[in-house]
Motif scaffolding. Structure first.
Motif, PDB file in Angstrom:
ATOM      1  N   VAL A 110       0.816  -1.220   0.000  1.00  0.00           N
ATOM      2  CA  VAL A 110       0.000   0.000   0.000  1.00  0.00           C
ATOM      3  C   VAL A 110       0.851   1.272   0.000  1.00  0.00           C
ATOM      4  CG1 VAL A 110      -0.274   0.096   2.537  1.00  0.00           C
ATOM      5  CG2 VAL A 110      -2.011   1.119   1.044  1.00  0.00           C
ATOM      6  N   SER A 111       2.014   1.250   0.631  1.00  0.00           N
ATOM      7  CA  SER A 111       2.847   2.462   0.672  1.00  0.00           C
ATOM      8  C   SER A 111       3.378   2.812  -0.709  1.00  0.00           C
ATOM      9  CB  SER A 111       3.998   2.282   1.669  1.00  0.00           C
ATOM     10  OG  SER A 111       3.513   2.315   2.995  1.00  0.00           O
ATOM     11  N   MET A 112       3.887   1.823  -1.442  1.00  0.00           N
ATOM     12  CA  MET A 112       4.364   2.110  -2.797  1.00  0.00           C
ATOM     13  C   MET A 112       3.213   2.440  -3.738  1.00  0.00           C
ATOM     14  SD  MET A 112       7.441   2.629  -3.428  1.00  0.00           S
ATOM     15  CE  MET A 112       7.195   2.815  -5.192  1.00  0.00           C
ATOM     16  N   ALA A 113       2.040   1.870  -3.486  1.00  0.00           N
ATOM     17  CA  ALA A 113       0.870   2.221  -4.299  1.00  0.00           C
ATOM     18  C   ALA A 113       0.541   3.702  -4.125  1.00  0.00           C
ATOM     19  CB  ALA A 113      -0.326   1.357  -3.900  1.00  0.00           C
ATOM     20  N   THR A 114       0.712   4.222  -2.908  1.00  0.00           N
ATOM     21  CA  THR A 114       0.478   5.640  -2.640  1.00  0.00           C
ATOM     22  C   THR A 114       1.529   6.496  -3.330  1.00  0.00           C
ATOM     23  OG1 THR A 114      -0.473   4.994  -0.493  1.00  0.00           O
ATOM     24  CG2 THR A 114       0.061   7.318  -0.791  1.00  0.00           C
ATOM     25  N   VAL A 115       2.791   6.066  -3.235  1.00  0.00           N
ATOM     26  CA  VAL A 115       3.870   6.764  -3.947  1.00  0.00           C
ATOM     27  C   VAL A 115       3.594   6.794  -5.451  1.00  0.00           C
ATOM     28  CG1 VAL A 115       6.309   6.582  -4.632  1.00  0.00           C
ATOM     29  CG2 VAL A 115       5.664   6.295  -2.224  1.00  0.00           C
ATOM     30  N   CYS A 167       5.220  13.665  -9.646  1.00  0.00           N
ATOM     31  CA  CYS A 167       6.269  13.673  -8.618  1.00  0.00           C
ATOM     32  C   CYS A 167       7.439  12.791  -9.058  1.00  0.00           C
ATOM     33  CB  CYS A 167       5.725  13.152  -7.291  1.00  0.00           C
ATOM     34  SG  CYS A 167       4.405  14.165  -6.586  1.00  0.00           S
ATOM     35  N   ASN A 168       8.625  13.190  -8.642  1.00  0.00           N
ATOM     36  CA  ASN A 168       9.811  12.348  -8.798  1.00  0.00           C
ATOM     37  C   ASN A 168       9.958  11.539  -7.515  1.00  0.00           C
ATOM     38  OD1 ASN A 168      12.483  11.325  -8.760  1.00  0.00           O
ATOM     39  ND2 ASN A 168      13.170  12.957 -10.135  1.00  0.00           N
ATOM     40  N   VAL A 169      10.084  10.236  -7.670  1.00  0.00           N
ATOM     41  CA  VAL A 169      10.132   9.359  -6.497  1.00  0.00           C
ATOM     42  C   VAL A 169      11.254   9.755  -5.532  1.00  0.00           C
ATOM     43  CG1 VAL A 169      11.619   7.572  -7.524  1.00  0.00           C
ATOM     44  CG2 VAL A 169       9.912   6.930  -5.812  1.00  0.00           C
ATOM     45  N   LYS A 170      12.330  10.356  -6.077  1.00  0.00           N
ATOM     46  CA  LYS A 170      13.463  10.731  -5.226  1.00  0.00           C
ATOM     47  C   LYS A 170      13.197  11.992  -4.391  1.00  0.00           C
ATOM     48  CE  LYS A 170      17.104   8.511  -7.978  1.00  0.00           C
ATOM     49  NZ  LYS A 170      16.436   7.252  -7.723  1.00  0.00           N
ATOM     50  N   THR A 224       7.999  -2.352   5.352  1.00  0.00           N
ATOM     51  CA  THR A 224       7.562  -1.145   4.641  1.00  0.00           C
ATOM     52  C   THR A 224       8.760  -0.382   4.081  1.00  0.00           C
ATOM     53  OG1 THR A 224       5.586  -0.956   6.025  1.00  0.00           O
ATOM     54  CG2 THR A 224       6.315   1.039   4.898  1.00  0.00           C
ATOM     55  N   ARG A 225       9.808  -0.231   4.888  1.00  0.00           N
ATOM     56  CA  ARG A 225      11.018   0.475   4.436  1.00  0.00           C
ATOM     57  C   ARG A 225      11.674  -0.244   3.256  1.00  0.00           C
ATOM     58  NH1 ARG A 225      12.739   0.124   9.689  1.00  0.00           N
ATOM     59  NH2 ARG A 225      14.685  -0.848   8.990  1.00  0.00           N
ATOM     60  N   VAL A 226      11.783  -1.557   3.364  1.00  0.00           N
ATOM     61  CA  VAL A 226      12.414  -2.347   2.290  1.00  0.00           C
ATOM     62  C   VAL A 226      11.644  -2.181   0.987  1.00  0.00           C
ATOM     63  CG1 VAL A 226      12.898  -4.705   1.493  1.00  0.00           C
ATOM     64  CG2 VAL A 226      13.494  -4.031   3.831  1.00  0.00           C
ATOM     65  N   LEU A 227      10.327  -2.256   1.051  1.00  0.00           N
ATOM     66  CA  LEU A 227       9.503  -2.128  -0.144  1.00  0.00           C
ATOM     67  C   LEU A 227       9.578  -0.716  -0.729  1.00  0.00           C
ATOM     68  CD1 LEU A 227       6.386  -4.187   0.999  1.00  0.00           C
ATOM     69  CD2 LEU A 227       8.098  -4.871  -0.702  1.00  0.00           C
ATOM     70  N   LEU A 228       9.614   0.308   0.141  1.00  0.00           N
ATOM     71  CA  LEU A 228       9.740   1.682  -0.338  1.00  0.00           C
ATOM     72  C   LEU A 228      11.095   1.912  -1.013  1.00  0.00           C
ATOM     73  CD1 LEU A 228       8.146   3.623   2.670  1.00  0.00           C
ATOM     74  CD2 LEU A 228       7.297   3.648   0.314  1.00  0.00           C
ATOM     75  N   GLU A 229      12.156   1.423  -0.392  1.00  0.00           N
ATOM     76  CA  GLU A 229      13.496   1.605  -0.963  1.00  0.00           C
ATOM     77  C   GLU A 229      13.632   0.863  -2.287  1.00  0.00           C
ATOM     78  OE1 GLU A 229      16.615   0.825   1.887  1.00  0.00           O
ATOM     79  OE2 GLU A 229      15.568   1.959   3.452  1.00  0.00           O
ATOM     80  N   SER A 230      13.056  -0.325  -2.363  1.00  0.00           N
ATOM     81  CA  SER A 230      13.127  -1.081  -3.622  1.00  0.00           C
ATOM     82  C   SER A 230      12.304  -0.401  -4.715  1.00  0.00           C
ATOM     83  CB  SER A 230      12.666  -2.530  -3.423  1.00  0.00           C
ATOM     84  OG  SER A 230      11.298  -2.566  -3.059  1.00  0.00           O
ATOM     85  N   GLY A 231      11.350   0.463  -4.293  1.00  0.00           N
ATOM     86  CA  GLY A 231      10.556   1.219  -5.260  1.00  0.00           C
ATOM     87  C   GLY A 231      11.182   2.556  -5.640  1.00  0.00           C
ATOM     88  N   GLY A 232      12.333   2.882  -5.062  1.00  0.00           N
ATOM     89  CA  GLY A 232      13.044   4.086  -5.465  1.00  0.00           C
ATOM     90  C   GLY A 232      13.064   5.209  -4.442  1.00  0.00           C
TER      91      GLY A 232
END
Length: 438
Positions: A314-319, A328-331, A380-388
């Motif tokens: 869900v966090s990366m889906a929001t990003v 938005c730029n993911v960075k 959550t952190r791992v999934l966010l970082e893997s998403g950029g």
């Protein structure tokens, strides 16, 4: 089986007010004869016309009560200036005893009014039945009878008046458990965004597991929507946002995201906006309220991430919604993980733990046990970082700040936070909220 009886003498005709002792006596006599259990709790609502009369009214009722030994310590007379005040006081006493099945005995002309008060001040946890309180032909006694009339819908203006009376009463109540406290992140720039995470203090919810700034109402809990609305009003006043433009996610423990301004899904665990002055929020009572902010594109998001939502991303889906909708730029996106249950306390069955182990073995402790400990924040952190998302743009205080500025374990801090894991089904809820300043 009726657990409590509420006798509404609040609006008796003037010719009966002077004989309230005899009226109450006859009514209690009828309850004793007709009750399905030997001694239900009995609450009597009376109008408090003048403060100076209160003690004398109370004393005048005593002779009417002395004859009823079976109701001793089970009978409570409540004087109040308004129906809302009387009924809310009685609700508190019902909740203290965990009573849910209530018979209301009241004049026929009050029935439709009372239904509106009950609908606003109670939830589906409670069951009500109604009986008519009728004036006898001698105009000196009251009789209890089966309801004769059908329910009528009150005119809109009458409903509005009742809602206003309830709101005014709730606004007059003192805050419980101390001052309202908002936790804020230094990662999110406060010149662009207004944001925070709530704690449990400073509201009016009085049930122990919901006390005091509970911000979610459901049919399974005893805190009605009007109380949650008053808690939200107090939060909005303290934080500086408009409660009329406040939008909370409709939790489904999945990964759907609502784009503010577009068709709202039936349920969703993420929400994003680039509209100024609109406050979006995600709840949490162990699940993680996650806030997202892009200071470059001036967009923000909020997500509710429990163990299911975490696994569903869900966090990366929001990003991704912020990237696709607002360019938005993911960075550039900053992410803050709010108060949530920590790996010190949270366990899941082994089958679910396997899913977290696949994300990162370090998300699971005691993997071979039937119920391993799970770190949903790390996942959550791992999934966010893997998403950029850049690691330095993620705030998880359990890793980055040993002083625990925001990401506390909800289960470990009962004085600060609600916890479903700790408190069971009648749990309270805190939120993370964010908006773009005008």
């Amino acid at each position: 089986m009726v657990e409590a009886v509420l006798i509404d003498l609040f609006s008796l005709p003037a010719n009966l007010q002077s004989n309230i002792q005899g009226l109450l006596h006859s009514t209690l006599e009828t309850i004793e004869k007709c009750s399905s259990i030997p001694a239900p709790f009995v609450y009597v609502m009376c109008s408090q016309r003048q403060e100076s009369k209160r003690n004398s009214e109370q004393e005048s009722l005593l002779p009417a009560l002395r004859d009823f030994q079976s109701l001793k310590k089970r009978l409570d007379v409540v004087h109040a200036l308004t129906t809302a005040a009387a009924l809310y006081t009685i609700k508190q006493r019902l909740d203290e005893k965990d009573l849910s099945i209530i018979k209301i005995i009241l004049p026929t002309i009050r029935k439709d009014l009372m239904k509106v008060y009950v609908d606003h001040l109670f939830t589906a946890v409670y069951q009500f039945e109604f009986e008519d309180l009728q004036v006898a032909s001698d105009c000196k006694n009251l009789q209890i009878a089966e309801p004769q009339s059908e329910w009528q819908t009150l005119p809109t203006q009458d409903v509005v008046l009742i809602q206003s009376e309830i709101q005014m009463y709730l606004e007059s109540l003192p805050s419980l458990k101390g001052e309202l406290t908002i936790l804020r992140s230094s990662l999110i720039p406060d010149d662009i965004f207004l944001h925070g995470f709530t704690t449990r203090t400073g509201g009016i919810s009085y049930i122990p597991t919901l006390s005091s700034c509970n911000l979610f109402s459901s049919s399974k809990r005893r805190d009605p929507q009007v109380v949650v609305k008053e808690n939200l009003r107090r939060l909005a006043n303290a934080a500086g946002f408009n409660p009329e433009t406040f939008h909370r996610v409709k939790v489904d423990h999945a990964n759907a995201v609502c784009i503010m301004g577009k068709t709202e899904p039936d349920s969703y665990d993420g929400i994003v906006t680039n509209q100024k002055g609109v406050t979006i929020a995600a709840p949490g009572a162990d699940c993680i309220p996650v806030l997202f902010a892009d200071p470059v594109r001036k967009a923000c998001g909020a997500a509710h991430s429990g163990w299911k939502g975490t696994l569903l991303g869900v966090s990366m889906a929001t990003v991704n919604a912020m990237v696709s909708e607002y360019g938005c730029n993911v960075k550039d996106i900053l992410v803050v993980l709010g108060p949530s249950v920590g790996p010190c306390c949270y366990k899941l069955p082994h089958e679910s733990a396997k899913e977290f182990h696949r994300i990162d073995p370090k998300c699971v402790r005691l993997f071979d046990s039937p119920s391993p400990y799970i770190d949903i924040r790390r996942a959550t952190r791992v999934l966010l970082e893997s998403g950029g998302i850049l690691p330095e743009n993620i705030q998880d205080d359990s890793v980055t700040d040993q002083n625990q500025n925001i990401t506390f374990c909800t289960a470990c801090h009962p004085e600060k936070f609600y916890s479903h894991f700790r408190d069971g089904t009648n749990f309270g809820t805190q939120i993370g909220f964010i908006s773009i300043k005008d």
